[in-house]
Design an enzyme around this catalytic site. Structure first.
Site, PDB file in Angstrom:
ATOM      1  N   ARG A 101       6.370  -4.474   3.372  1.00  0.00           N
ATOM      2  CA  ARG A 101       6.022  -3.418   2.415  1.00  0.00           C
ATOM      3  C   ARG A 101       4.592  -2.925   2.661  1.00  0.00           C
ATOM      4  O   ARG A 101       4.337  -1.717   2.686  1.00  0.00           O
ATOM      5  CB  ARG A 101       6.176  -3.961   0.994  1.00  0.00           C
ATOM      6  CG  ARG A 101       5.797  -3.007  -0.132  1.00  0.00           C
ATOM      7  CD  ARG A 101       6.208  -3.656  -1.458  1.00  0.00           C
ATOM      8  NE  ARG A 101       5.572  -3.068  -2.626  1.00  0.00           N
ATOM      9  CZ  ARG A 101       6.047  -2.006  -3.279  1.00  0.00           C
ATOM     10  NH1 ARG A 101       7.137  -1.396  -2.845  1.00  0.00           N
ATOM     11  NH2 ARG A 101       5.425  -1.548  -4.349  1.00  0.00           N
TER      12      ARG A 101
ATOM     13  N   HIS B 138       6.898  -9.268   1.599  1.00  0.00           N
ATOM     14  CA  HIS B 138       5.942  -8.265   1.126  1.00  0.00           C
ATOM     15  C   HIS B 138       5.095  -7.715   2.268  1.00  0.00           C
ATOM     16  O   HIS B 138       4.550  -6.608   2.170  1.00  0.00           O
ATOM     17  CB  HIS B 138       5.045  -8.880   0.049  1.00  0.00           C
ATOM     18  CG  HIS B 138       4.840  -7.998  -1.134  1.00  0.00           C
ATOM     19  ND1 HIS B 138       5.862  -7.671  -2.005  1.00  0.00           N
ATOM     20  CD2 HIS B 138       3.735  -7.348  -1.594  1.00  0.00           C
ATOM     21  CE1 HIS B 138       5.393  -6.869  -2.952  1.00  0.00           C
ATOM     22  NE2 HIS B 138       4.108  -6.660  -2.729  1.00  0.00           N
TER      23      HIS B 138
ATOM     24  N   ARG C 163      10.114  -3.991  -2.441  1.00  0.00           N
ATOM     25  CA  ARG C 163       9.801  -5.344  -2.913  1.00  0.00           C
ATOM     26  C   ARG C 163      11.032  -6.208  -2.646  1.00  0.00           C
ATOM     27  O   ARG C 163      12.157  -5.711  -2.572  1.00  0.00           O
ATOM     28  CB  ARG C 163       9.496  -5.339  -4.407  1.00  0.00           C
ATOM     29  CG  ARG C 163       8.312  -4.469  -4.822  1.00  0.00           C
ATOM     30  CD  ARG C 163       8.134  -4.509  -6.333  1.00  0.00           C
ATOM     31  NE  ARG C 163       6.983  -3.729  -6.793  1.00  0.00           N
ATOM     32  CZ  ARG C 163       7.052  -2.482  -7.243  1.00  0.00           C
ATOM     33  NH1 ARG C 163       8.231  -1.855  -7.305  1.00  0.00           N
ATOM     34  NH2 ARG C 163       5.962  -1.846  -7.638  1.00  0.00           N
TER      35      ARG C 163
ATOM     36  N   LYS D 205      10.076  -2.347 -10.864  1.00  0.00           N
ATOM     37  CA  LYS D 205       9.555  -3.079 -12.016  1.00  0.00           C
ATOM     38  C   LYS D 205       9.858  -2.320 -13.296  1.00  0.00           C
ATOM     39  O   LYS D 205       9.762  -1.095 -13.351  1.00  0.00           O
ATOM     40  CB  LYS D 205       8.044  -3.277 -11.872  1.00  0.00           C
ATOM     41  CG  LYS D 205       7.654  -4.263 -10.770  1.00  0.00           C
ATOM     42  CD  LYS D 205       6.154  -4.485 -10.761  1.00  0.00           C
ATOM     43  CE  LYS D 205       5.767  -5.554  -9.731  1.00  0.00           C
ATOM     44  NZ  LYS D 205       4.304  -5.776  -9.714  1.00  0.00           N
TER      45      LYS D 205
ATOM     46  N   HIS E   6       4.492   2.612  -7.303  1.00  0.00           N
ATOM     47  CA  HIS E   6       3.278   2.199  -8.017  1.00  0.00           C
ATOM     48  C   HIS E   6       3.075   3.103  -9.226  1.00  0.00           C
ATOM     49  O   HIS E   6       3.118   4.326  -9.111  1.00  0.00           O
ATOM     50  CB  HIS E   6       2.049   2.304  -7.113  1.00  0.00           C
ATOM     51  CG  HIS E   6       1.969   1.230  -6.076  1.00  0.00           C
ATOM     52  ND1 HIS E   6       1.201   1.351  -4.931  1.00  0.00           N
ATOM     53  CD2 HIS E   6       2.552   0.003  -6.016  1.00  0.00           C
ATOM     54  CE1 HIS E   6       1.321   0.246  -4.210  1.00  0.00           C
ATOM     55  NE2 HIS E   6       2.130  -0.584  -4.849  1.00  0.00           N
TER      56      HIS E   6
ATOM     57  N   TYR F  59      -4.721   0.618   0.202  1.00  0.00           N
ATOM     58  CA  TYR F  59      -4.384   0.829   1.611  1.00  0.00           C
ATOM     59  C   TYR F  59      -5.410   1.690   2.331  1.00  0.00           C
ATOM     60  O   TYR F  59      -5.471   1.685   3.555  1.00  0.00           O
ATOM     61  CB  TYR F  59      -2.990   1.443   1.730  1.00  0.00           C
ATOM     62  CG  TYR F  59      -1.922   0.484   1.252  1.00  0.00           C
ATOM     63  CD1 TYR F  59      -1.543  -0.597   2.026  1.00  0.00           C
ATOM     64  CD2 TYR F  59      -1.342   0.631  -0.003  1.00  0.00           C
ATOM     65  CE1 TYR F  59      -0.603  -1.507   1.574  1.00  0.00           C
ATOM     66  CE2 TYR F  59      -0.395  -0.273  -0.463  1.00  0.00           C
ATOM     67  CZ  TYR F  59      -0.036  -1.338   0.326  1.00  0.00           C
ATOM     68  OH  TYR F  59       0.890  -2.235  -0.130  1.00  0.00           O
TER      69      TYR F  59
END
Length: 299
Positions: A247, A244, A148, A172, A270, A279
């Site tokens: 990514r 992004h 990110r 995150k 994730h 994806y």
């Protein structure tokens, strides 16, 4: 309880209990502030504890005239989180948005770049300029590690474990993960670090920060966006490119080449596998080819 007090307590909850980043906290706060602004404009005096479903329906109806469905859906989701917090803290017993449905958006697939387009972007970098080596290292790291943009700007020299072939990434909620890094990307980072960065007059606060601006300070998210946009324009790529995008391309190309979805989930950081599963919808042609090639009853 008034709105200012409720919002401040909610922000503390997001920061301390949920461990969210400041950017996420700002976005969630904006959702509540939009509601409060609308209440003020319409002279509606009602507290967060007593606000009703009917009032919120009117607010959403008014907002729907001004924003696209995706923004509307995002706003509803953010407000639901706020009222769920009030329930969690026993200020309310029900969520007034539970029966308000967000627009059906379908599934938005992320934009990706072909390998040839990534090569074109890297070739567009002027390595003769003072910032060329840095920008090449930035693009290579975005694509090679699937970071990110905030993870890239916060990357530290002390996070580089090149002998082991990993970098430590803080994602995150300040969650750390180890991401493999290839020899080519290591080479480009080391060229920047040992031949360019070393000549910077570095701000003491950024002493351990890997990627620096011309003033020896940490790069901003906006600057990374600008670098990527300009390179895409120079490479004559018509797609809407952002950091992004690299990514998304990282994950897509790994999946297309047979990587395990769980491994991709870990590398992307994730929390849920369902986020990574988007994806699997990107290249249906590729998946069909996989079935035709490997399934024992393909015929």
């Amino acid at each position: 309880m008034d709105w200012n007090r409720a919002l401040k307590d909610y922000q503390n909850y997001l920061r301390l209990e949920r461990g969210l980043s400041e950017n996420s906290i700002i976005n969630y706060s904006l959702d509540v502030k939009k509601l409060v602004g609308w209440l003020n404009i319409n002279a509606i005096q009602i507290s967060p504890i007593s606000i009703t479903e009917e009032t919120l329906q009117q607010f959403i109806y008014e907002i729907a005239k001004k924003v696209n469905p995706r923004s509307q859906s995002r706003l509803i989701s953010g407000l639901k989180g706020f009222f769920n917090y009030l329930i969690f803290e026993d200020y309310r017993t029900t969520n007034p948005l539970d029966l308000i449905e967000a627009p059906n958006l379908g599934r938005k697939l992320p934009d990706t770049l072909a390998i040839e387009e990534i090569d074109a972007i890297i070739k567009a970098i002027d390595l003769g300029s003072n910032l060329g080596e840095r920008n090449r290292a930035i693009v290579e790291t975005l694509y090679a590690c699937g970071l990110r943009v905030s993870e890239l700007t916060n990357l530290k020299i002390s996070d580089l474990y090149f002998e082991e072939g990993f970098i430590k990434v803080t994602g995150k909620g300040d969650k750390e993960r180890l991401v493999p890094i290839g020899t080519n990307t290591i080479k480009f980072i080391e060229i920047y670090r040992k031949e360019i960065r070393i000549h910077h007059k570095i701000d003491p606060k950024a002493k351990d920060t890997l990627f620096l601006n011309q003033h020896g300070r940490q790069l901003t998210r906006a600057m990374i966006f600008t670098i990527v946009k300009r390179l895409a324009e120079k490479a004559n790529i018509q797609k809407n490119i952002s950091p992004h995008t690299f990514r998304h391309s990282f994950a897509t190309h790994l999946l297309e080449n047979g990587a395990d979805l769980r491994a991709i989930q870990q590398m992307l950081g994730h929390e849920s596998i369902t986020t990574t599963e988007i994806y699997t919808h990107i290249d249906r042609k590729h998946l069909t080819e996989v079935i035709n090639r490997f399934h024992p009853r393909k015929g």
